[in-house]
Design an enzyme around this catalytic site. Sequence first.
Site, PDB file in Angstrom:
ATOM      1  NE  ARG A  15     -12.867  -1.832   5.413  1.00 49.36           N
ATOM      2  CZ  ARG A  15     -11.656  -2.348   5.313  1.00 49.36           C
ATOM      3  NH1 ARG A  15     -10.899  -2.502   6.391  1.00 49.36           N
ATOM      4  NH2 ARG A  15     -11.171  -2.718   4.139  1.00 49.36           N
ATOM      5  CE  LYS A  62      -5.774  -8.119  -3.225  1.00 44.49           C
ATOM      6  NZ  LYS A  62      -6.650  -7.329  -2.361  1.00 44.49           N
ATOM      7  CG  ASP A 102      -9.073 -11.414  -4.245  1.00 43.83           C
ATOM      8  OD1 ASP A 102      -9.950 -10.540  -4.434  1.00 43.83           O
ATOM      9  OD2 ASP A 102      -8.035 -11.185  -3.598  1.00 43.83           O
ATOM     10  CG  HIS A 138      -9.992  -4.760  -0.583  1.00 43.79           C
ATOM     11  ND1 HIS A 138      -8.892  -4.059  -1.000  1.00 43.79           N
ATOM     12  CD2 HIS A 138      -9.742  -5.066   0.716  1.00 43.79           C
ATOM     13  CE1 HIS A 138      -8.012  -3.933   0.002  1.00 43.79           C
ATOM     14  NE2 HIS A 138      -8.512  -4.549   1.055  1.00 43.79           N
ATOM     15  NE  ARG A 170     -15.767 -17.587   1.216  1.00 42.57           N
ATOM     16  CZ  ARG A 170     -15.099 -16.481   0.868  1.00 42.57           C
ATOM     17  NH1 ARG A 170     -14.174 -16.534  -0.076  1.00 42.57           N
ATOM     18  NH2 ARG A 170     -15.349 -15.330   1.449  1.00 42.57           N
ATOM     19  CE1 TYR A 219      -4.286  -1.277   0.468  1.00 39.85           C
ATOM     20  CE2 TYR A 219      -3.528  -2.340   2.474  1.00 39.85           C
ATOM     21  CZ  TYR A 219      -4.501  -2.155   1.511  1.00 39.85           C
ATOM     22  OH  TYR A 219      -5.667  -2.844   1.585  1.00 39.85           O
ATOM     23  NE  ARG A 231     -14.587 -11.334   4.593  1.00 44.27           N
ATOM     24  CZ  ARG A 231     -14.718 -10.683   3.428  1.00 44.27           C
ATOM     25  NH1 ARG A 231     -14.562 -11.338   2.294  1.00 44.27           N
ATOM     26  NH2 ARG A 231     -15.008  -9.396   3.407  1.00 44.27           N
ATOM     27  NE  ARG A 260     -11.468  -6.662   4.633  1.00 44.24           N
ATOM     28  CZ  ARG A 260     -11.720  -7.179   5.816  1.00 44.24           C
ATOM     29  NH1 ARG A 260     -12.619  -8.143   5.931  1.00 44.24           N
ATOM     30  NH2 ARG A 260     -11.109  -6.750   6.908  1.00 44.24           N
TER      31      ARG A 260
HETATM   32  C1  FMN Z   1      -9.101  -9.563   7.171  1.00 42.28           C
HETATM   33  C2  FMN Z   1      -8.749  -9.107   5.801  1.00 42.28           C
HETATM   34  C3  FMN Z   1      -7.677  -8.243   5.634  1.00 42.28           C
HETATM   35  C4  FMN Z   1      -7.313  -7.811   4.358  1.00 42.28           C
HETATM   36  N1  FMN Z   1      -6.228  -7.007   4.203  1.00 42.28           N
HETATM   37  C5  FMN Z   1      -5.813  -6.677   2.959  1.00 42.28           C
HETATM   38  C6  FMN Z   1      -4.613  -5.926   2.776  1.00 42.28           C
HETATM   39  O1  FMN Z   1      -3.941  -5.572   3.736  1.00 42.28           O
HETATM   40  N2  FMN Z   1      -4.238  -5.633   1.505  1.00 42.28           N
HETATM   41  C7  FMN Z   1      -4.983  -6.021   0.412  1.00 42.28           C
HETATM   42  O2  FMN Z   1      -4.616  -5.738  -0.724  1.00 42.28           O
HETATM   43  N3  FMN Z   1      -6.117  -6.744   0.562  1.00 42.28           N
HETATM   44  C8  FMN Z   1      -6.533  -7.074   1.812  1.00 42.28           C
HETATM   45  N4  FMN Z   1      -7.665  -7.834   1.953  1.00 42.28           N
HETATM   46  C9  FMN Z   1      -8.409  -8.273   0.750  1.00 42.28           C
HETATM   47  C10 FMN Z   1      -7.895  -9.635   0.260  1.00 42.28           C
HETATM   48  O3  FMN Z   1      -6.639  -9.517  -0.344  1.00 42.28           O
HETATM   49  C11 FMN Z   1      -8.844 -10.231  -0.786  1.00 42.28           C
HETATM   50  O4  FMN Z   1      -9.005  -9.302  -1.844  1.00 42.28           O
HETATM   51  C12 FMN Z   1     -10.220 -10.603  -0.252  1.00 42.28           C
HETATM   52  O5  FMN Z   1     -10.133 -11.144   1.047  1.00 42.28           O
HETATM   53  C13 FMN Z   1     -10.862 -11.616  -1.191  1.00 42.28           C
HETATM   54  O6  FMN Z   1     -12.165 -11.904  -0.802  1.00 42.28           O
HETATM   55  P1  FMN Z   1     -12.547 -13.197   0.067  1.00 42.28           P
HETATM   56  O7  FMN Z   1     -12.200 -12.875   1.481  1.00 42.28           O
HETATM   57  O8  FMN Z   1     -14.020 -13.316  -0.161  1.00 42.28           O
HETATM   58  O9  FMN Z   1     -11.771 -14.373  -0.483  1.00 42.28           O
HETATM   59  C14 FMN Z   1      -8.050  -8.250   3.235  1.00 42.28           C
HETATM   60  C15 FMN Z   1      -9.117  -9.136   3.413  1.00 42.28           C
HETATM   61  C16 FMN Z   1      -9.457  -9.571   4.675  1.00 42.28           C
HETATM   62  C17 FMN Z   1     -10.606 -10.533   4.829  1.00 42.28           C
END
Ligand code: FMN
Length: 401
Positions: free
Chosen positions: A220, A258, A316, A282, A320, A185, A340, A285
Site C-alpha cells: 500500500r 468475502k 463489491d 477489496h 458507484r 478477520y 469508499r 486494496r
Molecule cells: C477504508 C477502507 C477500509 C476497509 N476495511 C475493510 C475491512 O476491515 N474488512 C473488509 O473485509 N474489507 C474492508 N474494506 C473493503 C470493503 O469492504 C470493500 O470491499 C471495498 O471498499 C469495495 O470497493 P469500493 O471502495 O470501490 O466500493 C475496506 C475498504 C476501505 C475503503
Amino acid sequence: MRFLAAASPFIGATLAARPFLEVADTGFVDYLTDTAEWTEGRLPDLQDIRALPDFEFAAKQVLPEASWAFYRLAAGQEWGYRNNLDVWKKVQIRPRFLRDVVDLQNNIGIELFGNNFSAPFFIAPAANAAHGDPERAELNFMEASGDEDILYTAALYASKTIEELDAVKRNDTLNGRQVIFQQIYTVNDLSITWNDVKRAEDTGAKAIVLTVDTPGSSVRVRGARHSGLEYPSASTRPNTWEIYDELRARTNLPIILKGIQTVEDATEAVERGVDGIYLSNHGGRQLEFSPSPIEIAYEIYRNAPQIFQQVPVLADSGVRTGSDVLKLLALGVKAVGLGRPFMYANVYGYEGVRRAIRLLKNEIVQDGWNLGIGSLDDLSPSFLNLRALDQNVHKVGCNNS
Ligand SMILES: Cc1cc2nc3c(=O)[nH]c(=O)nc-3n(C[C@H](O)[C@H](O)[C@H](O)COP(=O)(O)O)c2cc1C
Ligand SMILES: *[C@@H]1O[C@H](CO)[C@@H](O)[C@H](O)[C@H]1NC(C)=O
Ligand SMILES: *[C@@H]1O[C@H](CO)[C@@H](O)[C@H](O)[C@H]1NC(C)=O
C-alpha cells in the site's frame, strides 16, 4: 481556483490519449466555483451532492491528508483500483422497450437469508469510519441503513465496538429489529476470532462475513507515505479451508466468504457448504491486477452459472452508480456493496450517508425503467453486451494461452 488553473492544461494535453479519469466530469466543480458559495477546502452543501462520486470530491476537501490516504489507497500502483472504476465501460447495456416498468419503483427490495431489505445494495465492511466522523463513526451507517432499510455489514475493525453498534439498532425496520451482518478477520490467536464470532452472535448478527482475500498484508504505497510505520512491513493471518471448516462447526449463522475472485474458489466454497459468496477484490486494496467484480461474475457465469442459483452471490469494488448495480444484478448477483462512497459520505454524518443511499436507490429505479424492467426478477444477462469481456474471460480447462 488554483487547482483548476493547474489542472486544465494538463487535461487538455492528455485527453487525446484517453487518460484514466478518476471521477467523471459532471460539472460539479464548475458549478461549485461559478454558482455556489464555495471555496477550495470547504465542504460543499449536502444538497449540491447529486451523485455518489461527488462525495469523493467533498471528502477530499476536508479530510486530513493521512485520513484521505487511508480511505483512497489501493494496492501497488493502483491499477486494480482503476480497473474497478474503468471496467464498466466494457459492458454495454441492451435496453428493451414497450414493456410495463411502473412497478419497479416499489419493487427493488431483496431478501437475504430470510431478511428483507428495501434495495439490492449495502454498506460494505470498511474499517475506521472515525476518520470521516470522529464522534459518530459507524453509528451513522447503522442509523442511516436502518432508516432506509438497507443492509449494513459491519467491519470487525470498525471504530465502534460490536456492542456499541448493537445499541443503536432501529426497532422498526422491515425485519423488526434491525438486521446487520458481521465481517470477521482471523488473527493468529484464533481464540480471539471465535470470541469475535460469539460477540456477533450474542448481539444478534444474522450472518458472518469471513474475509478471505487478505491472507497477508498488502503493498500500500499511498498508505505507507502517511502511516508513520517502518516500510515495508509485513504480516500474515490464518486463512485456509480448514479454518473455514472450523468456523462452520462453531456457528449456526450463515457464513459468507468475502473476496472470492475465481470460479474455482467459488465452486469449492459451494462444495464445502458455504451459505453465500461475496465477489470482491477489496476495492483494489490487496493485490495489484486482481479482477473487478463484473469480471469475476462473468467468469462464473461462463463456467459455472448454476452457482448464482445455489447460493446468494454478493459483490463489491468500484460500484458507484445505479447502472453499475444493475449490470452485476443482470449477471445473477443478488446484492452489491459499496465501500469508499459511504466512507466519504460520512464526512456529512448521518445525513450524508442517508443521502448516498437515497441517491443510489433513485438511480437504480430510473435506470431500471429505462432498461425495461418492472422488477429485479426481470433482469438477465441478455440485457448486457458482454463481448468486450469475452476477450479475457478465463475458461476452466483451458490454460487460456
Ligand atoms: C477504508 C477502507 C477500509 C476497509 N476495511 C475493510 C475491512 O476491515 N474488512 C473488509 O473485509 N474489507 C474492508 N474494506 C473493503 C470493503 O469492504 C470493500 O470491499 C471495498 O471498499 C469495495 O470497493 P469500493 O471502495 O470501490 O466500493 C475496506 C475498504 C476501505 C475503503
Ligand atoms: C429498541 O428497543 C430496545 C429494547 O426495547 C431499546 O433498548 C432501544 O433503545 C430501542 N432502540 C431505538 C433506536 O429506539
Ligand atoms: C420478508 O418478506 C416476506 C414477503 O413479504 C415475508 O413473508 C417475511 O415474513 C418477511 N421477513 C421478515 C423477517 O420480516
